[in-house]
Design a protein around this motif. Sequence first.
Motif, short mmCIF file in Angstrom:
data_model
loop_
_atom_site.label_atom_id
_atom_site.label_comp_id
_atom_site.label_asym_id
_atom_site.label_seq_id
_atom_site.Cartn_x
_atom_site.Cartn_y
_atom_site.Cartn_z
N VAL A 180 0.86 -1.19 0.00
CA VAL A 180 0.00 0.00 0.00
C VAL A 180 0.88 1.23 0.00
N ASP A 181 0.56 2.18 -0.86
CA ASP A 181 1.35 3.41 -0.98
C ASP A 181 1.38 4.17 0.35
N GLN A 184 -0.91 7.27 1.16
CA GLN A 184 -2.29 7.17 1.65
C GLN A 184 -2.34 7.31 3.17
N GLU A 186 -0.24 9.13 4.89
CA GLU A 186 -0.03 10.55 5.13
C GLU A 186 -1.30 11.35 4.84
N ALA A 187 -2.01 10.98 3.78
CA ALA A 187 -3.25 11.69 3.44
C ALA A 187 -4.30 11.48 4.52
N ALA A 188 -4.43 10.25 5.02
CA ALA A 188 -5.38 9.97 6.08
C ALA A 188 -5.03 10.71 7.35
N THR A 198 -7.30 4.39 10.22
CA THR A 198 -6.62 4.37 8.92
C THR A 198 -6.25 2.95 8.53
N ILE A 202 -8.50 1.92 5.42
CA ILE A 202 -7.75 2.26 4.21
C ILE A 202 -6.66 1.24 3.89
N ILE A 203 -5.80 0.96 4.86
CA ILE A 203 -4.63 0.12 4.59
C ILE A 203 -5.02 -1.35 4.40
N GLN A 206 -6.90 -2.65 1.16
CA GLN A 206 -6.03 -2.73 0.00
C GLN A 206 -4.98 -3.81 0.16
#
Length: 306
Positions: A180-181, A184, A186-188, A198, A202-203, A206
């Motif tokens: 996972v990038d 993402q 950092e954006a969260a 997060t 998110i993580i 993916q």
Amino acid sequence: MTDQNERTGTNPEDIRAVPVRHYGRWVAGVIILFVAFIAIRSIATNPNMQWDVVGNYLFNDRILNGLVSTLKLTAISMVIGVVGGILLAVMRMSPNPLTSGAAGIYIWLFRGTPLITQLVFWNYLALFYPRVGLGIPFGPEFIGANTNSLITPFAAALLGLGLNEAAYMAEIVRGGLLSVDAGQLEAASALGMSRGRTLWRIILPQAMRVIIPPTGNETIAMLKTTSLVVVIGYSELMLSAQQIYAQNYKIAPLLIVAALWYLLMTSVLTLIQMQIEKYFARGTSRATPEKGWASRMFGFGGGVAR
């Protein structure tokens, strides 16, 4: 383009696309079908297979008891392996060198020694520690027990299979999390999401697309690896078949019985894995193509992802 059509006397509607002929595929398909027919016919008509004996023992009580033991070992060992693998993966990615180093040594040790050696070690743990207990180091013992009574063949099988699997699952989980990038995360964080939220929202969704396929393979491998517990005397499917043919000398049909049950269980696990992969691939270009179940399982046929 219009002038060119007028000069040639043709219209765009008159052009008919001709599909490419793949004669090599047809020839290969016919050869494969012919070889498959010969193989199936040979197996079905071979009297040495003793299919009548296979039918008699396919649902034998001892075989079914061994089957239940195999499924129980597989399920519990994979739970231990997955939970331990997640913990080890988090430890391995920790910035603390002691935590990361401890996880690295565990993975190195359990992946670097044969599983059969680990099974025997846990089964004969009493040779090294005749008694195990819980208490204050260099102080009184609160709870203790004889190792031989505590580590039964079933417990030794779970320890050997589960702890060994945890080492492999740790690298699978770590690879999924690293896929996972980092942007993402950092954006969260910039949006004010907590690390736990997060990770969960998110993580992990993916990462699961990367984690699920090798985890499914590990589960199928674990199902067959349970046959190694025969070395410590725990009865599962393979040992049940061996005990029966040791009495009636029907070696070939009993091995076929065991193989048929293994094939059935791995097929069911494969279908379950496909559905889980399809679930986590929703909304991506890597979603499972629309194929029949047979083509998805055996890899033939085409399809277009929706």
